[in-house]
Enzyme design. Structure first.
Site, PDB file in Angstrom:
ATOM      1  N   THR A  99       7.430  23.798  28.364  1.00 28.88           N
ATOM      2  CA  THR A  99       6.931  25.322  27.900  1.00 28.88           C
ATOM      3  C   THR A  99       7.631  25.853  26.480  1.00 28.88           C
ATOM      4  O   THR A  99       9.243  25.478  27.180  1.00 28.88           O
ATOM      5  CB  THR A  99       7.335  26.626  28.875  1.00 28.88           C
ATOM      6  OG1 THR A  99       6.869  25.849  30.488  1.00 28.88           O
ATOM      7  CG2 THR A  99       6.813  27.550  28.829  1.00 28.88           C
ATOM      8  N   VAL A 134       8.463  18.716  38.078  1.00 28.69           N
ATOM      9  CA  VAL A 134       7.157  18.980  36.662  1.00 28.69           C
ATOM     10  C   VAL A 134       6.321  17.122  37.148  1.00 28.69           C
ATOM     11  O   VAL A 134       6.131  17.410  37.219  1.00 28.69           O
ATOM     12  CB  VAL A 134       7.072  19.358  35.710  1.00 28.69           C
ATOM     13  CG1 VAL A 134       6.064  19.552  35.159  1.00 28.69           C
ATOM     14  CG2 VAL A 134       7.616  20.401  35.880  1.00 28.69           C
ATOM     15  N   CYS A 143      12.052  28.734  35.001  1.00 33.91           N
ATOM     16  CA  CYS A 143      10.188  29.332  34.272  1.00 33.91           C
ATOM     17  C   CYS A 143      10.658  30.211  33.984  1.00 33.91           C
ATOM     18  O   CYS A 143      10.320  31.016  32.962  1.00 33.91           O
ATOM     19  CB  CYS A 143       9.473  28.584  35.416  1.00 33.91           C
ATOM     20  SG  CYS A 143       9.099  26.957  35.141  1.00 33.91           S
ATOM     21  N   ASP A 189      13.650   8.115  33.167  1.00 37.36           N
ATOM     22  CA  ASP A 189      14.716   9.253  32.703  1.00 37.36           C
ATOM     23  C   ASP A 189      15.638   8.716  32.442  1.00 37.36           C
ATOM     24  O   ASP A 189      15.955   7.710  32.451  1.00 37.36           O
ATOM     25  CB  ASP A 189      14.311   9.709  34.009  1.00 37.36           C
ATOM     26  CG  ASP A 189      15.289  11.210  34.466  1.00 37.36           C
ATOM     27  OD1 ASP A 189      14.196  12.196  34.430  1.00 37.36           O
ATOM     28  OD2 ASP A 189      15.608  11.452  34.242  1.00 37.36           O
ATOM     29  N   THR A 208      12.864  23.264  29.953  1.00 37.64           N
ATOM     30  CA  THR A 208      13.490  24.208  28.502  1.00 37.64           C
ATOM     31  C   THR A 208      14.235  24.702  28.265  1.00 37.64           C
ATOM     32  O   THR A 208      13.649  26.022  28.900  1.00 37.64           O
ATOM     33  CB  THR A 208      12.033  24.141  27.616  1.00 37.64           C
ATOM     34  OG1 THR A 208      11.228  24.913  28.487  1.00 37.64           O
ATOM     35  CG2 THR A 208      11.455  22.937  26.542  1.00 37.64           C
ATOM     36  N   ARG A 261      19.111  25.287  39.797  1.00 40.34           N
ATOM     37  CA  ARG A 261      19.007  25.523  38.398  1.00 40.34           C
ATOM     38  C   ARG A 261      18.572  27.156  37.915  1.00 40.34           C
ATOM     39  O   ARG A 261      18.140  27.399  38.224  1.00 40.34           O
ATOM     40  CB  ARG A 261      17.931  24.464  37.583  1.00 40.34           C
ATOM     41  CG  ARG A 261      18.624  23.234  37.508  1.00 40.34           C
ATOM     42  CD  ARG A 261      17.489  22.502  36.559  1.00 40.34           C
ATOM     43  NE  ARG A 261      15.671  22.083  37.547  1.00 40.34           N
ATOM     44  CZ  ARG A 261      15.128  21.592  36.432  1.00 40.34           C
ATOM     45  NH1 ARG A 261      15.052  21.562  35.657  1.00 40.34           N
ATOM     46  NH2 ARG A 261      14.121  21.428  37.483  1.00 40.34           N
TER      47      ARG A 261
END
Length: 440
Positions: free
Chosen positions: A126, A23, A266, A41, A91, A337
């Site tokens: 999110t 993202v 997500c 990062d 998240t 992931r």
């Protein structure tokens, strides 16, 4: 605030991106075409790859990365040079499906330590409604010693990037923006308008923007769960689900969702953020959690049907060899992931089945680190008792029947168990060729 926008456009002030994954990195690259950008990062290896012109995410490509003017760094003090910060960290959820806010809290501490007066911090991660104001702002204030609303402002603009999707890109998706007050909202809208061709939508409040994002993926999750439940029912009836959906899809208002595994960071995660917050305020979710239960069990369901097919073809389940084509959580994307393919592999292991996994996009280091899986090149897969095409990568659409034949063991028992999870092959063609074929 308006003055800050002008300074950003004129190159007098910088934007920072905190979190350079699937993202954050495309956002940093997009803004760098217009303004000065610091890309931060914690992962030094990732930063070195970006600096050397390599895009491990495949989202923008090596050529774009090599030419971008983003100042990639893992030195957090460089954030002091920026006055508009965008936080785009993951998240995830914990093992018990409760939200894991560690990344967003950690990012808030880093930004807070390096926050200067007159700055704006915009979160893209999110979260459930309330996290930005109730969790993040106190951390920013504590770390910086500054006061929110006086010394700095906060906004929220949920990410809508779809990893691996070259059509729906950052620039072509309408961007929801929000701010703690009207002035912040206008600034955030103006800044994002620099790169969002599709335009921005100004949400009424930060909580509205947070809620809008978390329900987008919850809605998709529920629709896929319905398709998965239909698949289970039709399988018991001996009806092909794909054929049913093709027929039903001829109606103009039929929603074209399909059964499948729901993983990633997500859709398989966000609904739990909403149900967690609902529990806190005394409401136990029914539809959302029912959908999650169905989707979370699909890996086990696919493994069980693989075992049933092995048995029906007279093969010994214990010590049978199964090739699994695809490990990533979605097609044409290297991201592993929270992939649900692992659920298939783990369930097969319970039956004593040996799985040999290949993937057209995933990195072997990631597979080994996250799941202890050593990826095998496709051409090295031989002598298998079953093949599971688990991910609909474009490269697997190119496989011919001869290619798939080559994966199986030669011998007297010629029935080949083929599990085509996403239905990318012609069912009739493979059944006519003697395959023991199954799909969702």
């Amino acid at each position: 605030m308006k003055n800050l926008y002008e300074k950003i456009v004129n190159g007098e002030e910088k934007i920072s991106l905190v979190g350079l994954g699937y993202v954050g990195m495309p956002i940093a690259v997009a803004f760098a075409k217009k303004v000065k950008v610091v890309g931060f990062d914690l992962n030094q290896k990732k930063i070195e790859l970006y600096k050397s012109g390599v895009d491990p995410t495949n989202e923008v490509g090596d050529e774009v990365i090599s030419k971008t003017t983003v100042e990639f760094t893992c030195d957090e003090t460089k954030l002091k040079e920026a006055k508009f910060h965008i936080v785009a960290v993951p998240t995830p959820v914990n093992a018990d499906h409760t939200p894991d806010l560690t990344p967003v809290e950690g990012a808030s501490r880093i930004v807070g330590r390096n926050l200067v007066k007159g700055s704006v911090v915009v979160y893209e991660s999110t979260v459930y409604p309330g996290v930005t104001e109730d969790v993040c702002i106190p951390i920013l204030e504590e770390e910086s010693g500054l006061k929110c609303g006086i010394d700095f402002k906060v906004g929220y603009s949920p990410e809508r990037i779809n990893p691996g999707d070259k059509e729906h890109r950052l620039e072509t998706i309408v961007k929801i923006v929000s701010g703690m007050d009207e002035e912040t909202l206008e600034l955030v809208a103006d800044v994002y308008s620099l790169v969002i061709e599709a335009g921005v939508y100004k949400a009424e409040s930060i909580k509205v923007a947070e809620a809008a994002k978390v329900i987008e993926n919850s809605q998709r999750d529920i629709n896929i769960a319905f398709m998965n439940e239909l698949s289970i029912i039709f399988n018991k009836m001996g009806i092909d689900t794909t054929a049913v959906l093709k027929a039903a899809g001829t109606k103009w208002n039929f929603l074209k969702f399909f059964p499948g595994l729901v993983g990633g960071h997500c859709i398989g995660v966000d609904p739990y953020y909403l149900t967690y917050k609902a529990e806190q305020i005394g409401y136990h979710s029914q539809i959302i959690l029912a959908g999650r239960r169905i989707n979370d069990d699909m890996g086990k369901y696919i493994a069980e049907n693989t075992v049933k097919k092995l048995i029906s073809c007279g093969k010994s389940v214990k010590d049978s060899r199964v090739a699994v084509l695809g490990l990533t959580f979605k097609e044409n994307c290297p991201d592993t992931r929270n992939t649900k393919i692992v659920d298939i592999i783990n369930e097969l292991k319970e039956y004593g089945v040996q799985s040999y996994v290949t993937d057209a996009y995933a990195e072997n280091d990631d597979a080994k680190k996250e799941y202890g899986i050593d990826l095998v090149p496709l051409e090295e897969l031989k002598d298998m008792d079953a093949v599971i095409i688990a991910v609909a990568h474009n490269k697997y659409f190119e496989l011919t029947q001869k290619d798939i034949d080559a994966i199986f063991a030669e011998g007297a028992n010629s029935e080949k168990v083929l599990i085509d999870v996403k239905g990318i092959l012609d069912r009739k063609e493979y059944e006519a060729a003697g395959y023991c074929y199954w799909r969702l």
